[in-house]
Motif scaffolding. Structure first.
Motif, PDB file in Angstrom:
ATOM      1  N   VAL A  65      65.660  26.394 -19.439  1.00 48.48           N
ATOM      2  CA  VAL A  65      64.050  26.226 -18.889  1.00 48.48           C
ATOM      3  C   VAL A  65      63.236  26.982 -20.065  1.00 48.48           C
ATOM      4  O   VAL A  65      62.248  26.577 -20.556  1.00 48.48           O
ATOM      5  CB  VAL A  65      63.905  26.727 -17.615  1.00 48.48           C
ATOM      6  CG1 VAL A  65      62.446  26.260 -17.252  1.00 48.48           C
ATOM      7  CG2 VAL A  65      64.617  25.494 -16.594  1.00 48.48           C
ATOM      8  N   GLU A  66      63.541  28.243 -20.325  1.00 50.26           N
ATOM      9  CA  GLU A  66      62.756  28.945 -21.310  1.00 50.26           C
ATOM     10  C   GLU A  66      62.574  28.453 -22.514  1.00 50.26           C
ATOM     11  O   GLU A  66      61.907  28.398 -23.083  1.00 50.26           O
ATOM     12  CB  GLU A  66      63.392  30.201 -21.287  1.00 50.26           C
ATOM     13  CG  GLU A  66      63.255  31.294 -19.958  1.00 50.26           C
ATOM     14  CD  GLU A  66      63.864  32.653 -20.005  1.00 50.26           C
ATOM     15  OE1 GLU A  66      63.520  33.507 -19.600  1.00 50.26           O
ATOM     16  OE2 GLU A  66      64.960  32.594 -20.605  1.00 50.26           O
ATOM     17  N   ALA A  67      63.983  27.984 -22.989  1.00 53.93           N
ATOM     18  CA  ALA A  67      64.185  27.193 -24.327  1.00 53.93           C
ATOM     19  C   ALA A  67      63.231  25.929 -24.623  1.00 53.93           C
ATOM     20  O   ALA A  67      62.643  25.573 -25.511  1.00 53.93           O
ATOM     21  CB  ALA A  67      65.401  27.015 -24.861  1.00 53.93           C
ATOM     22  N   GLY A 127      52.372  29.193 -21.484  1.00 52.22           N
ATOM     23  CA  GLY A 127      50.745  28.715 -21.361  1.00 52.22           C
ATOM     24  C   GLY A 127      50.442  28.930 -20.005  1.00 52.22           C
ATOM     25  O   GLY A 127      49.189  28.698 -19.910  1.00 52.22           O
ATOM     26  N   ILE A 128      50.886  29.548 -19.248  1.00 50.41           N
ATOM     27  CA  ILE A 128      50.558  29.707 -17.644  1.00 50.41           C
ATOM     28  C   ILE A 128      49.607  30.905 -17.497  1.00 50.41           C
ATOM     29  O   ILE A 128      49.698  31.945 -18.151  1.00 50.41           O
ATOM     30  CB  ILE A 128      51.822  30.139 -16.646  1.00 50.41           C
ATOM     31  CG1 ILE A 128      52.690  28.571 -16.546  1.00 50.41           C
ATOM     32  CG2 ILE A 128      51.347  30.482 -15.350  1.00 50.41           C
ATOM     33  CD1 ILE A 128      54.012  28.959 -15.814  1.00 50.41           C
ATOM     34  N   PHE A 161      56.061  36.608 -15.286  1.00 54.60           N
ATOM     35  CA  PHE A 161      55.849  36.029 -16.706  1.00 54.60           C
ATOM     36  C   PHE A 161      55.329  36.925 -17.750  1.00 54.60           C
ATOM     37  O   PHE A 161      54.142  37.430 -17.577  1.00 54.60           O
ATOM     38  CB  PHE A 161      55.293  34.619 -16.544  1.00 54.60           C
ATOM     39  CG  PHE A 161      55.823  33.385 -16.037  1.00 54.60           C
ATOM     40  CD1 PHE A 161      57.076  33.204 -16.289  1.00 54.60           C
ATOM     41  CD2 PHE A 161      54.897  32.968 -14.861  1.00 54.60           C
ATOM     42  CE1 PHE A 161      57.710  32.020 -15.585  1.00 54.60           C
ATOM     43  CE2 PHE A 161      55.851  31.796 -14.111  1.00 54.60           C
ATOM     44  CZ  PHE A 161      56.987  31.422 -14.513  1.00 54.60           C
ATOM     45  N   PRO A 162      56.000  37.510 -18.622  1.00 54.18           N
ATOM     46  CA  PRO A 162      55.297  38.199 -19.607  1.00 54.18           C
ATOM     47  C   PRO A 162      54.322  37.494 -20.386  1.00 54.18           C
ATOM     48  O   PRO A 162      54.404  36.119 -20.496  1.00 54.18           O
ATOM     49  CB  PRO A 162      56.841  38.539 -20.752  1.00 54.18           C
ATOM     50  CG  PRO A 162      57.993  38.275 -19.789  1.00 54.18           C
ATOM     51  CD  PRO A 162      57.570  37.176 -18.826  1.00 54.18           C
ATOM     52  N   LEU A 163      53.145  38.197 -20.747  1.00 56.30           N
ATOM     53  CA  LEU A 163      52.122  37.412 -21.389  1.00 56.30           C
ATOM     54  C   LEU A 163      52.019  37.666 -22.794  1.00 56.30           C
ATOM     55  O   LEU A 163      52.253  38.444 -23.493  1.00 56.30           O
ATOM     56  CB  LEU A 163      50.896  37.932 -20.817  1.00 56.30           C
ATOM     57  CG  LEU A 163      50.775  37.767 -19.231  1.00 56.30           C
ATOM     58  CD1 LEU A 163      49.361  38.684 -18.960  1.00 56.30           C
ATOM     59  CD2 LEU A 163      50.693  36.639 -18.700  1.00 56.30           C
ATOM     60  N   LEU A 195      47.916  34.423 -21.687  1.00 57.01           N
ATOM     61  CA  LEU A 195      48.897  33.414 -21.099  1.00 57.01           C
ATOM     62  C   LEU A 195      50.324  33.548 -21.339  1.00 57.01           C
ATOM     63  O   LEU A 195      50.839  34.503 -21.935  1.00 57.01           O
ATOM     64  CB  LEU A 195      48.828  31.877 -22.132  1.00 57.01           C
ATOM     65  CG  LEU A 195      47.457  31.582 -22.254  1.00 57.01           C
ATOM     66  CD1 LEU A 195      47.012  30.368 -23.087  1.00 57.01           C
ATOM     67  CD2 LEU A 195      46.870  31.317 -20.917  1.00 57.01           C
ATOM     68  N   SER A 196      51.298  32.913 -20.385  1.00 62.60           N
ATOM     69  CA  SER A 196      52.646  33.327 -20.411  1.00 62.60           C
ATOM     70  C   SER A 196      53.371  33.059 -21.443  1.00 62.60           C
ATOM     71  O   SER A 196      52.903  32.210 -22.340  1.00 62.60           O
ATOM     72  CB  SER A 196      53.126  32.678 -18.986  1.00 62.60           C
ATOM     73  OG  SER A 196      53.288  31.101 -19.554  1.00 62.60           O
ATOM     74  N   SER A 197      54.652  33.848 -21.908  1.00 69.59           N
ATOM     75  CA  SER A 197      55.244  33.416 -23.070  1.00 69.59           C
ATOM     76  C   SER A 197      56.114  32.307 -22.986  1.00 69.59           C
ATOM     77  O   SER A 197      56.620  31.902 -24.081  1.00 69.59           O
ATOM     78  CB  SER A 197      55.753  34.492 -23.491  1.00 69.59           C
ATOM     79  OG  SER A 197      56.814  34.914 -22.566  1.00 69.59           O
ATOM     80  N   GLY A 198      56.435  32.004 -21.723  1.00 66.65           N
ATOM     81  CA  GLY A 198      57.522  30.877 -21.601  1.00 66.65           C
ATOM     82  C   GLY A 198      58.747  31.239 -21.128  1.00 66.65           C
ATOM     83  O   GLY A 198      59.810  30.722 -20.745  1.00 66.65           O
TER      84      GLY A 198
END
Length: 354
Positions: free
Chosen positions: A158-160, A166-167, A225-227, A231-234
């Motif tokens: 999912v991360e990949a 972008g959350i 979620f790390p930013l 925005l989140s890094s994914g």
């Protein structure tokens, strides 16, 4: 470990009095029968046979309450909403949203199919159909290790995919409006005059906070979620990712309280196999929801699921000394959060108060 040692000392007497075969009959008994709750003694809620019984159930003395979020306090798993919080999704046209939706559905379909295959294969590998129906903790832990390996591998996929990239905080606030909480959950939690401990493998702690922020003194153990900027890094900031993590966090909470002089019991409420180790470590582990997987796993590894109302004992002759039947491998099933409220607080519980 709180007062568990004293519970176990009385366990054999409890089973001799009731018999395992009587659980079905007890579960069918009227909920409004006269039950026992005696003066609280050194075990937290044991009673003396010489004392007069209360006519109504007065509840349990709890000094540690922890619970899960998705599927426990919510009607559905909220992970399926997270991708909708990305700025890419929120700024897309209807046609573009449909494409992203289909991509997420495809990922979800692959995950659930693989999960069921992993569960079936691992259960067959770690259970012995010829063994006695006793609690098989070693097999359960080996089984959960296999399931956790699969979940971690899927999280990496999912991360990949970058579908969670972008959350934004505004996006999280928007999807939080779509979360539906289980009836009675907030009402019960607001009745508890203790620090609340939410232990979840949810990927977004901010989403949990958006739904439970008005609760008094709630401590949340979850992921985030790390930013990258705002925005989140994914990727997922991993803090609680497995049943073993939940168990460790819960055990730490129990150990911290065990140094206090206050008596009482520990409670963990969950709904899935991800909660099973923490529930088993609690003095009273409560299962809510209708997870077929959890019940299949419980049966395979010798975990007994008893009706929650079994905690309330009936008697026709004075007081029967009572302690929660906390034997290794026993959990309680609750059909609703309101029944949890009645069990914890007895006549003091008021449905729909909050």
């Amino acid at each position: 470990m709180l007062v568990r040692g004293k519970f176990r000392a009385k366990l054999s007497q409890f089973y001799k009095f009731n018999g395992l075969g009587s659980f079905g009959l007890i579960a069918k008994a009227s909920f409004s029968v006269v039950v026992i709750m005696a003066a609280v003694m050194d075990t937290g809620f044991a009673s003396s046979p010489s004392m007069a019984c209360e006519a109504d159930w007065m509840g349990l003395k709890v000094n540690l309450f922890a619970f899960d979020f998705d599927g426990t306090c919510t009607q559905k798993d909220t992970t399926s909403l997270l991708y909708k919080a990305s700025e890419r999704y929120r700024s897309s046209t209807q046609a573009e949203m449909k494409i992203i939706d289909e991509r997420w559905i495809e990922i979800g379909t692959i995950y659930w199919k693989g999960l069921q295959e992993t569960v079936s294969r691992s259960m067959a590998l770690h259970t012995d159909p010829n063994s006695l129906p006793s609690f098989n903790e070693r097999g359960l832990r080996s089984f959960l290790q296999e399931v956790n390996k699969y979940n971690m591998a899927m999280m990496k996929k999912v991360e990949a995919s970058e579908i969670l990239k972008g959350i934004s905080k505004e996006g999280i606030k928007e999807i939080a409006k779509e979360v539906k909480l289980s009836p009675g959950c907030l009402n019960v939690l607001n009745h508890i005059n203790l620090p609340l401990h939410l232990i979840s493998v949810n990927w977004c702690q901010e989403l949990i906070q958006a739904n439970l922020d008005h609760l008094r003194h709630v401590n949340i153990f979850a992921n985030s979620f790390p930013l990258e900027g705002e925005l989140s890094s994914g990727h997922v900031g991993k803090k609680v990712t497995s049943p073993f993590d939940k168990e460790t966090i819960f055990q730490d909470l129990v150990h911290k309280l065990s140094t206090d002089s206050s008596n009482g019991i520990s409670v963990f409420v969950g709904d899935s196999i991800g909660d099973i180790l923490a529930m088993l470590k609690a003095d009273v582990g409560i299962v809510v929801g209708k997870s077929h997987t959890l019940r299949k796993v419980a049966k395979a590894f010798g975990i007994k699921l008893l009706p929650l109302q079994e905690i309330q004992k009936m008697t026709g002759n004075g007081c029967q000394e009572f302690a929660t039947p906390k034997e290794r491998g026993i959990l309680f099933e609750a059909p609703s959060w309101n029944e949890i409220g009645f069990t914890l607080f007895g006549t003091r519980y008021i449905p729909n108060k909050f």
